[in-house]
Design a protein around this motif. Structure first.
Motif, PDB file in Angstrom:
ATOM      1  N   ALA A   5       0.845  -1.195   0.000  1.00 57.35           N
ATOM      2  CA  ALA A   5       0.000   0.000   0.000  1.00 57.35           C
ATOM      3  C   ALA A   5       0.880   1.244   0.000  1.00 57.35           C
ATOM      4  CB  ALA A   5      -0.931   0.012   1.210  1.00 57.35           C
ATOM      5  N   SER A   6       0.323   2.328  -0.530  1.00 51.96           N
ATOM      6  CA  SER A   6       1.009   3.615  -0.582  1.00 51.96           C
ATOM      7  C   SER A   6       0.212   4.651   0.186  1.00 51.96           C
ATOM      8  CB  SER A   6       1.189   4.078  -2.031  1.00 51.96           C
ATOM      9  OG  SER A   6       2.011   3.198  -2.757  1.00 51.96           O
ATOM     10  N   GLY A   7       0.914   5.677   0.656  1.00 50.54           N
ATOM     11  CA  GLY A   7       0.240   6.758   1.359  1.00 50.54           C
ATOM     12  C   GLY A   7       1.126   7.970   1.471  1.00 50.54           C
ATOM     13  N   GLY A   8       0.557   9.036   1.983  1.00 51.04           N
ATOM     14  CA  GLY A   8       1.302  10.270   2.161  1.00 51.04           C
ATOM     15  C   GLY A   8       2.174  10.268   3.392  1.00 51.04           C
ATOM     16  N   SER A   9       2.166   9.169   4.137  1.00 48.94           N
ATOM     17  CA  SER A   9       3.029   8.997   5.298  1.00 48.94           C
ATOM     18  C   SER A   9       3.218   7.513   5.535  1.00 48.94           C
ATOM     19  CB  SER A   9       2.411   9.649   6.549  1.00 48.94           C
ATOM     20  OG  SER A   9       1.264   8.931   6.975  1.00 48.94           O
ATOM     21  N   LEU A  10       4.217   7.173   6.324  1.00 45.43           N
ATOM     22  CA  LEU A  10       4.444   5.777   6.693  1.00 45.43           C
ATOM     23  C   LEU A  10       3.215   5.209   7.384  1.00 45.43           C
ATOM     24  CD1 LEU A  10       6.138   3.238   7.381  1.00 45.43           C
ATOM     25  CD2 LEU A  10       6.983   4.501   9.383  1.00 45.43           C
ATOM     26  N   GLU A  11       2.629   5.993   8.270  1.00 45.13           N
ATOM     27  CA  GLU A  11       1.489   5.522   9.051  1.00 45.13           C
ATOM     28  C   GLU A  11       0.286   5.223   8.150  1.00 45.13           C
ATOM     29  OE1 GLU A  11       4.442   7.680  11.184  1.00 45.13           O
ATOM     30  OE2 GLU A  11       3.168   8.360   9.523  1.00 45.13           O
ATOM     31  N   GLU A  12       0.045   6.099   7.177  1.00 41.28           N
ATOM     32  CA  GLU A  12      -1.068   5.898   6.254  1.00 41.28           C
ATOM     33  C   GLU A  12      -0.849   4.642   5.414  1.00 41.28           C
ATOM     34  OE1 GLU A  12      -2.720   7.941   2.180  1.00 41.28           O
ATOM     35  OE2 GLU A  12      -2.006   9.291   3.752  1.00 41.28           O
ATOM     36  N   ALA A  13       0.343   4.480   4.867  1.00 41.46           N
ATOM     37  CA  ALA A  13       0.625   3.312   4.034  1.00 41.46           C
ATOM     38  C   ALA A  13       0.500   2.024   4.836  1.00 41.46           C
ATOM     39  CB  ALA A  13       2.016   3.431   3.418  1.00 41.46           C
ATOM     40  N   ALA A  14       1.042   1.998   6.059  1.00 38.18           N
ATOM     41  CA  ALA A  14       0.983   0.788   6.876  1.00 38.18           C
ATOM     42  C   ALA A  14      -0.452   0.467   7.281  1.00 38.18           C
ATOM     43  CB  ALA A  14       1.866   0.941   8.110  1.00 38.18           C
ATOM     44  N   TYR A  15      -1.258   1.496   7.555  1.00 37.59           N
ATOM     45  CA  TYR A  15      -2.665   1.270   7.904  1.00 37.59           C
ATOM     46  C   TYR A  15      -3.396   0.580   6.750  1.00 37.59           C
ATOM     47  CZ  TYR A  15      -7.637   2.278   8.338  1.00 37.59           C
ATOM     48  OH  TYR A  15      -8.999   2.167   8.355  1.00 37.59           O
ATOM     49  N   PHE A  16      -3.248   1.111   5.534  1.00 37.78           N
ATOM     50  CA  PHE A  16      -3.968   0.528   4.403  1.00 37.78           C
ATOM     51  C   PHE A  16      -3.415  -0.853   4.038  1.00 37.78           C
ATOM     52  CE2 PHE A  16      -5.552   4.839   3.847  1.00 37.78           C
ATOM     53  CZ  PHE A  16      -6.874   4.591   3.500  1.00 37.78           C
ATOM     54  N   GLY A  17      -2.111  -1.059   4.194  1.00 38.43           N
ATOM     55  CA  GLY A  17      -1.561  -2.388   3.955  1.00 38.43           C
ATOM     56  C   GLY A  17      -2.113  -3.414   4.923  1.00 38.43           C
ATOM     57  N   LEU A  18      -2.221  -3.038   6.187  1.00 41.57           N
ATOM     58  CA  LEU A  18      -2.769  -3.951   7.188  1.00 41.57           C
ATOM     59  C   LEU A  18      -4.245  -4.227   6.920  1.00 41.57           C
ATOM     60  CD1 LEU A  18      -2.551  -5.597   9.763  1.00 41.57           C
ATOM     61  CD2 LEU A  18      -2.839  -3.478  11.081  1.00 41.57           C
ATOM     62  N   MET A  19      -4.997  -3.200   6.516  1.00 38.69           N
ATOM     63  CA  MET A  19      -6.412  -3.421   6.212  1.00 38.69           C
ATOM     64  C   MET A  19      -6.578  -4.446   5.085  1.00 38.69           C
ATOM     65  SD  MET A  19      -8.285  -1.695   8.300  1.00 38.69           S
ATOM     66  CE  MET A  19      -7.010  -2.191   9.461  1.00 38.69           C
TER      67      MET A  19
END
Length: 653
Positions: free
Chosen positions: A371-385
């Motif tokens: 997953a990609s995101g505008g921050s590490l936290e965003e990317a990790a959240y969507f990857g985990l989902m």
């Protein structure tokens, strides 16, 4: 041509030296194509590339008037070898095969004769373009500098941004993969607006499609196609190809939003994400060692056996796939455990799913958890989902678990409109609460054709702390796929009917959803959908997710969204960890993504069910969780046996 150009440039600027080179005569990806590294492109002059009736000018030297890095950027600029590699990557399969694999003549191409397009008039135009660029004129293309395409027959001029190739032997930078580099620090990540799980809105990113999809040097392929035939969403599709040995793999990317503009931007983000996840382009493997030797040294790691392996029968039928052994050396990369807050080694094939070295690929992973995101936290959240969503879907499908059905009448806004739109085209949208062992909302969506004919059903899923967002994600998938399913099934009916009789013919990713366009395949979903005309018990979103009055029993408190993705991610990690699972993150971000303010990660939760494509590759069927989780969740009184499992391949797209 070079002599003509030098003569034409004399009146403008004698310091500018053109260097004429052919394209398409040798393999730009071959190791022998790597010249001694040199970042001083100015010393080599301005490249002028010729192929057929076209000339490509650039990349231009890094001097004032040619290209200056954007403020705050890394200053990384592409070199001439980046152009040659990018150009070759968007060529036809036939030309790439001739260049990269070779034929009876040993590979490469030769000129058919003298070019009729090398004329003094063409040289004058090219010289004027070079001179104009040397004085500071030229297009503004944002992060990436422009190269020019000149049609030497019509003299039409176009320009395209050139993205640096991270694997370029001339200007690429390879970093060491170390535990320190893999250590992650989670920081506050406030969302861009209430109800969002993004730190920035989609239109806040510099995401023009031209650097990524163009016929000269598109880093994600030669073009992006607008699916104007879609009657449900404004879908877009792009594709890039990557070679692994003799196999040239096509990878598709795209978006399906309400407007083509948003779909293109979403598609570019997905394309970059997949490009980053296929192999480690800017780092070397952290270790080459056996599992046994690493354990003997006390090195923390992810055991691939916990993530699932293929059956002995698969390896017997596919002797080219070497089975995993604990005493065999394999490449590993460093990841980071969010549960234990420490770096650990991850088998490279579990996170980079198209990494070179077929001898090490004991399983074929997918982009699940990337997953990609505008921050590490965003990317990790969507990857985990995504990992949680697919684990829940597979538990329900292969365990044949009846799930609480959501009343579509309780949906609001765009979701309700999309349901009505699907009904206009002959499909009923149905939704199911797919929480099995975690209280994190997971929703399965199914578009079912009213008359049960060709294109009978398609599936989608979504996961989010916001159940409305989970429904919207599942609905977006089925709304896009359903309206095209009947035509796709009709065009490929003979092959798909063969799959319905012999599941071993379900061999590739797209086979899984398309097989359920065959009417009789839909019978395998009767455990979920019930029989046609059978009375249904449906429950409102409020009952299922607000009052937590679930017919199938409680799951514990649902983590509620906050306004900070660090907090949301932490709550989800704690929920998964409380059930005994680790959450491992591998940073896959490429330099061009960092330039755009993006982070891409791969999230692994060892022990959850992995999604595979190809009936013979289903690791989930062999994993303990598939048999024990339904009992642990109170949905069965006993562990499942082989006779309890769904005998049909999953329909996940």
């Amino acid at each position: 041509m070079e002599l003509l150009l030098r003569r034409e440039l004399d009146p403008y600027d004698q310091r500018v030296t053109p260097v004429v080179r052919p394209l398409g005569v040798a393999d730009a990806f071959a190791p022998e194509a790597a010249e001694p590294p040199s970042r001083d492109t100015a010393r080599d002059g301005v490249p002028v590339w010729l192929y057929g009736r076209y000339a490509v000018l650039g990349p231009f030297p890094p001097e004032p008037g040619f290209f200056s890095p954007r403020p705050g950027g890394s200053g990384c600029r592409p070199c001439r070898r980046c152009l040659a590699r990018r150009w070759q990557a968007v060529r036809s399969v036939e030309l790439r095969t001739a260049l990269e694999v070779g034929g009876p003549s040993g590979g490469g191409t030769v000129a058919a004769g003298a070019s009729p397009y090398v004329t003094p008039f063409a040289a004058t135009l090219l010289a004027q373009l070079i001179a104009a660029r040397s004085t500071g004129a030229g297009p503004v293309t944002g992060t990436f500098p422009a190269v020019h395409l000149v049609d030497l027959e019509s003299l039409r001029v176009r320009h395209y941004p050139l993205v640096p190739d991270p694997e370029c032997p001339g200007c690429g930078h390879v970093e060491r993969d170390t535990p320190r580099a893999a250590t992650l620090t989670l920081r506050p990540a406030p969302v861009s607006r209430p109800g969002s799980f993004r730190v920035r809105a989609l239109d806040a990113y510099e995401l023009p499609v031209e650097p990524y999809a163009n016929p000269v040097c598109g880093s994600l392929g030669p073009s992006v196609v607008h699916d104007v035939s879609s009657t449900s969403t404004s879908a877009t599709i792009g594709c890039f190809s990557m070679r692994s040995g003799d196999y040239l793999r096509e990878t598709f990317w795209g978006g399906h939003a309400d407007s083509f503009a948003d779909s293109v931007r979403i598609g570019v983000l997905e394309g970059l994400e997949r490009y980053a996840g296929m192999r480690a382009r800017t780092r070397t493997a952290g270790a080459h060692a056996s599992l046994d030797s690493l354990r003997a040294r006390g090195t923390p790691l992810v055991d691939p056996r916990v993530c699932g392996l293929y059956s002995d029968a698969f390896h017997e039928a596919n002797p080219h796939v070497t089975p995993f052994r604990a005493d065999r050396e394999i490449p590993w990369v460093w990841g980071y455990s969010l549960r234990d807050e420490r770096p650990l080694l991850v088998p490279e094939v579990l996170t980079y799913y198209h990494t070179p070295g077929l001898e090490h690929r004991f399983v074929q992973e997918s982009s699940n958890g990337c997953a990609s995101g505008g921050s590490l936290e965003e990317a990790a959240y969507f990857g985990l989902m995504e990992v949680v969503e697919r684990d829940a879907f597979l538990l329900a499908w292969y365990g044949r678990l009846a799930l609480p059905e959501i009343d579509p009448g309780s949906l609001t806004g765009r979701s309700r409109h999309a349901v009505d739109r699907l009904a206009m085209y002959g499909y009923e949208a149905r939704f199911f609460d797919t929480r099995i062992t975690f209280p994190i909302p997971v929703v399965t969506g199914v578009a079912v054709r009213h008359d049960g004919g060709l294109g009978r059903m398609c599936f989608g899923a979504g996961a989010s702390l916001d159940p409305d967002a989970a429904v919207a994600a599942a609905l977006c998938e089925i709304a896009t796929d359903a309206v095209n399913l009947q035509g796709r099934t009709l065009r490929d009916e003979q092959r798909l009917r063969a799959m319905s009789r012999d599941y071993d013919k379900v061999a590739a990713l797209h086979d899984h959803p398309l097989a359920y366009g065959i009417p009789e395949m839909g019978d395998n979903a009767a455990f979920l959908l019930g029989a046609p005309g059978e009375p249904r018990a449906r429950h409102s979103m409020e009952r299922l997710y607000v009052s937590e009055d679930r017919p199938s029993g409680p799951l514990g408190s649902r983590p509620l969204p906050s306004q900070d993705l660090r907090e949301d991610l932490g709550n989800c990690v704690n929920t998964v960890s409380a059930a005994g699972f680790d959450v491992v993150v591998v940073d896959q971000t490429m330099p061009e993504q960092r330039e755009l303010g993006l982070t891409t990660v791969s999230v692994l939760v060892p022990g959850l069910l992995p999604i595979d494509f190809g009936w013979s590759r289903q690791r989930a069927l062999r994993m303990p969780r598939l048999r024990t989780a339904p009992r642990q969740a109170g949905l069965r009184t006993h562990d499942l046996t082989s006779a309890d499992l769904n005998p049909a391949p999953h329909p996940f797209p």
